[in-house]
Design a protein around this motif. Sequence first.
Motif, mmCIF file in Angstrom:
data_model
loop_
_atom_site.group_PDB
_atom_site.id
_atom_site.type_symbol
_atom_site.label_atom_id
_atom_site.label_comp_id
_atom_site.label_asym_id
_atom_site.label_seq_id
_atom_site.Cartn_x
_atom_site.Cartn_y
_atom_site.Cartn_z
ATOM 1 N N SER A 416 15.793 44.134 31.869
ATOM 2 C CA SER A 416 16.257 43.146 32.842
ATOM 3 C C SER A 416 17.173 42.114 32.186
ATOM 4 N N LEU A 417 16.938 41.839 30.881
ATOM 5 C CA LEU A 417 17.797 40.886 30.180
ATOM 6 C C LEU A 417 19.202 41.458 29.992
ATOM 7 N N VAL A 418 19.280 42.765 29.670
ATOM 8 C CA VAL A 418 20.583 43.426 29.550
ATOM 9 C C VAL A 418 21.290 43.423 30.907
ATOM 10 N N GLU A 419 20.535 43.677 31.954
ATOM 11 C CA GLU A 419 21.100 43.687 33.304
ATOM 12 C C GLU A 419 21.619 42.303 33.673
ATOM 13 N N ASN A 420 20.896 41.265 33.280
ATOM 14 C CA ASN A 420 21.335 39.885 33.545
ATOM 15 C C ASN A 420 22.646 39.590 32.821
ATOM 16 N N PHE A 421 22.746 40.062 31.560
ATOM 17 C CA PHE A 421 23.984 39.842 30.805
ATOM 18 C C PHE A 421 25.161 40.529 31.484
ATOM 19 N N LEU A 422 24.971 41.793 31.875
ATOM 20 C CA LEU A 422 26.054 42.530 32.521
ATOM 21 C C LEU A 422 26.440 41.899 33.856
ATOM 22 N N SER A 423 25.443 41.432 34.589
ATOM 23 C CA SER A 423 25.716 40.766 35.868
ATOM 24 C C SER A 423 26.550 39.515 35.639
ATOM 25 N N TYR A 424 26.199 38.761 34.598
ATOM 26 C CA TYR A 424 26.947 37.541 34.254
ATOM 27 C C TYR A 424 28.372 37.891 33.833
ATOM 28 N N ALA A 425 28.503 38.963 33.032
ATOM 29 C CA ALA A 425 29.826 39.380 32.562
ATOM 30 C C ALA A 425 30.689 39.867 33.717
ATOM 31 N N LEU A 426 30.088 40.606 34.634
ATOM 32 C CA LEU A 426 30.848 41.097 35.784
ATOM 33 C C LEU A 426 31.350 39.947 36.645
ATOM 34 N N ARG A 427 30.454 38.997 36.939
ATOM 35 C CA ARG A 427 30.837 37.868 37.790
ATOM 36 C C ARG A 427 31.893 36.987 37.125
ATOM 37 N N SER A 428 31.762 36.795 35.827
ATOM 38 C CA SER A 428 32.599 35.808 35.136
ATOM 39 C C SER A 428 33.895 36.388 34.584
ATOM 40 N N ALA A 429 33.913 37.686 34.269
ATOM 41 C CA ALA A 429 35.087 38.246 33.606
ATOM 42 C C ALA A 429 35.672 39.453 34.319
ATOM 43 N N VAL A 430 34.827 40.402 34.718
ATOM 44 C CA VAL A 430 35.348 41.659 35.259
ATOM 45 C C VAL A 430 35.902 41.485 36.670
ATOM 46 N N ILE A 431 35.097 40.925 37.561
ATOM 47 C CA ILE A 431 35.530 40.790 38.962
ATOM 48 C C ILE A 431 36.747 39.878 39.102
ATOM 49 N N PRO A 432 36.856 38.764 38.348
ATOM 50 C CA PRO A 432 38.106 37.981 38.421
ATOM 51 C C PRO A 432 39.344 38.800 38.059
ATOM 52 N N VAL A 433 39.219 39.697 37.069
ATOM 53 C CA VAL A 433 40.350 40.558 36.706
ATOM 54 C C VAL A 433 40.680 41.504 37.861
ATOM 55 N N ILE A 434 39.649 42.099 38.478
ATOM 56 C CA ILE A 434 39.859 43.005 39.618
ATOM 57 C C ILE A 434 40.473 42.247 40.791
ATOM 58 N N ASN A 435 39.943 41.045 41.066
ATOM 59 C CA ASN A 435 40.465 40.263 42.193
ATOM 60 C C ASN A 435 41.917 39.846 41.970
ATOM 61 N N ASP A 436 42.273 39.638 40.706
ATOM 62 C CA ASP A 436 43.661 39.298 40.405
ATOM 63 C C ASP A 436 44.581 40.463 40.780
ATOM 64 N N LYS A 437 44.131 41.690 40.510
ATOM 65 C CA LYS A 437 44.908 42.877 40.888
ATOM 66 C C LYS A 437 44.923 43.063 42.399
ATOM 67 N N LEU A 438 43.749 42.874 43.028
ATOM 68 C CA LEU A 438 43.668 43.034 44.481
ATOM 69 C C LEU A 438 44.450 41.947 45.212
ATOM 70 N N GLY A 439 44.681 40.819 44.530
ATOM 71 C CA GLY A 439 45.400 39.703 45.148
ATOM 72 C C GLY A 439 46.832 40.037 45.519
ATOM 73 N N LYS A 440 47.364 41.124 44.945
ATOM 74 C CA LYS A 440 48.718 41.550 45.322
ATOM 75 C C LYS A 440 48.742 42.096 46.744
ATOM 76 N N GLY A 441 47.582 42.565 47.212
ATOM 77 C CA GLY A 441 47.445 42.948 48.613
ATOM 78 C C GLY A 441 47.940 44.340 48.955
ATOM 79 N N PHE A 442 47.467 44.813 50.119
ATOM 80 C CA PHE A 442 47.896 46.091 50.686
ATOM 81 C C PHE A 442 48.838 45.805 51.848
ATOM 82 N N PRO A 443 50.113 46.199 51.740
ATOM 83 C CA PRO A 443 51.054 45.916 52.832
ATOM 84 C C PRO A 443 50.686 46.673 54.096
ATOM 85 N N LEU A 444 50.509 45.923 55.187
ATOM 86 C CA LEU A 444 50.164 46.530 56.473
ATOM 87 C C LEU A 444 51.404 46.790 57.313
ATOM 88 N N LEU A 445 52.397 45.894 57.198
ATOM 89 C CA LEU A 445 53.632 46.022 57.960
ATOM 90 C C LEU A 445 54.806 45.779 57.021
#
Length: 473
Positions: A416-445
């Motif tokens: 559970s401690l390893v899982e907590n570390f990974l959860s913290y890393a995902l929230r703080s480092a991984v997902i911000p990187v993904i959201n930065d890429k997703l922030g370019k958006g999908f053109p609808l029109l």
Amino acid sequence: DKGEKMLKTWYSFLLCWLSLRLEANPGLKVRITQKGLDYGRRIGMELLKQAVLKETFPSWSGQESFSAVKVNYVISRLRINAVDFPETSASFIPGTGISLSVAHASATISADWRMNAWLLKDQGGITVSISGLFIAVIFKVSKDSTGHLSMLLHNCQLSINSVKVKLNGGSSWIYSFLSGFLEEPIRTKLDKNLCLNIKYKIQMMDAQLRKHKVLNQIDAFAQIDYSLVSSPAVFKSHINLDLKGTVYPVGYHTDPPFVPAPFALPNKGDSMLYLGVSSYFLKSASLAYYRAGALNITISEELATTFNLNTTLFKDFVPEIAPSYVTACPVLLKLMATSPPAVSLNADRCILQTTGCVEVFAVLPNSTTRYIFAGNLTASTRANLTITKQKLIISLLLKRLQFSLLHSTLGFSEMSLVENFLSYALRSAVIPVINDKLGKGFPLLNLAHTTLTGPVIKTNQGHLVISTDIHYK
């Protein structure tokens, strides 16, 4: 004979059946309402006025007889000085396209005139005042063989109430002579050429539509196919455009192993535009980015801007690491998706579930890496959806993480401690990187000079509905 007729009947039936089967469900739907058509009419009329005032016209010549004298004349440098469209209307013609009518229009045209007769030459200026002009045009809309929207002139009706000609310069007797004779040729020329000119302009518009790219680049990894899957469906209150809406990896245009489910847009007309986004569109995007390798991410200390990603941080979560790394070393997280993220659209909720594996390394002082552990993880994220500049923006928020250890150089007392570390890393480092890429958006029109105003997203079972007005700038 009867056998041949029966064979032809079954052949026709088979062709109809196949044509119905080949019209696939769309991944994207676009609906233009009467409110949207009215706005387009107003903008279109303003643009038409601007274009008409800049229009250039060819010279034309003629011959008239005055007693026994033949008079040759040339009208040149025609230009429209003013135009007014006081009454305009637009409507949908079910099964056909769009009707546009202009009533009580007027225009003022100026030009130069030159005449030549036996022993007589003269020249001057001319002003033509046209009033009571009525034009009714019907555009037929359809789909061509390449999936482009096609537009053709279906019908054009024209009537002119009054044409008045006033000449300036030259001899006064010539004024009355030419003025009387020019009104009818000008009226005839307008009657003959105005609908032909409209037809030519629509053909030019159609040619531009055919040049419009139906395969649009999103980024270095993916493209969207906007081709029509069926001809536009025109009803009294709106027009529906069904688009393929498939996202492909760049250079790999094989259709996904799943098909769009049918879905319907709401029977409303409060907004100018309604966009339907099926889960198929999002699932094909998920598959495209997975196939393109875009979901494999390495997070280093440099990318983890909100905290120090090193072995010292690890010690707080996994005490067993302390004896091996007395001096802090940077840590590398390598995350690889093992399957495309699963997309689920429910009432007011969009969930992405990603299954993958993670490998964790320490970067030693000599720049080599030392393997620490690896495992499988399943991350459940909620997707917040917004619209910006005609693009669908997705922002992820981690809701739950499950981890199972595959291999480790250390003995972990509590997973559970390893899982907590990974959860913290995902929230703080991984997902911000993904959201930065997703922030370019999908053109609808892809509407030039147009923004969406007040868009509202409604998440339904299996699809999104975006209702919005538009603003031309």
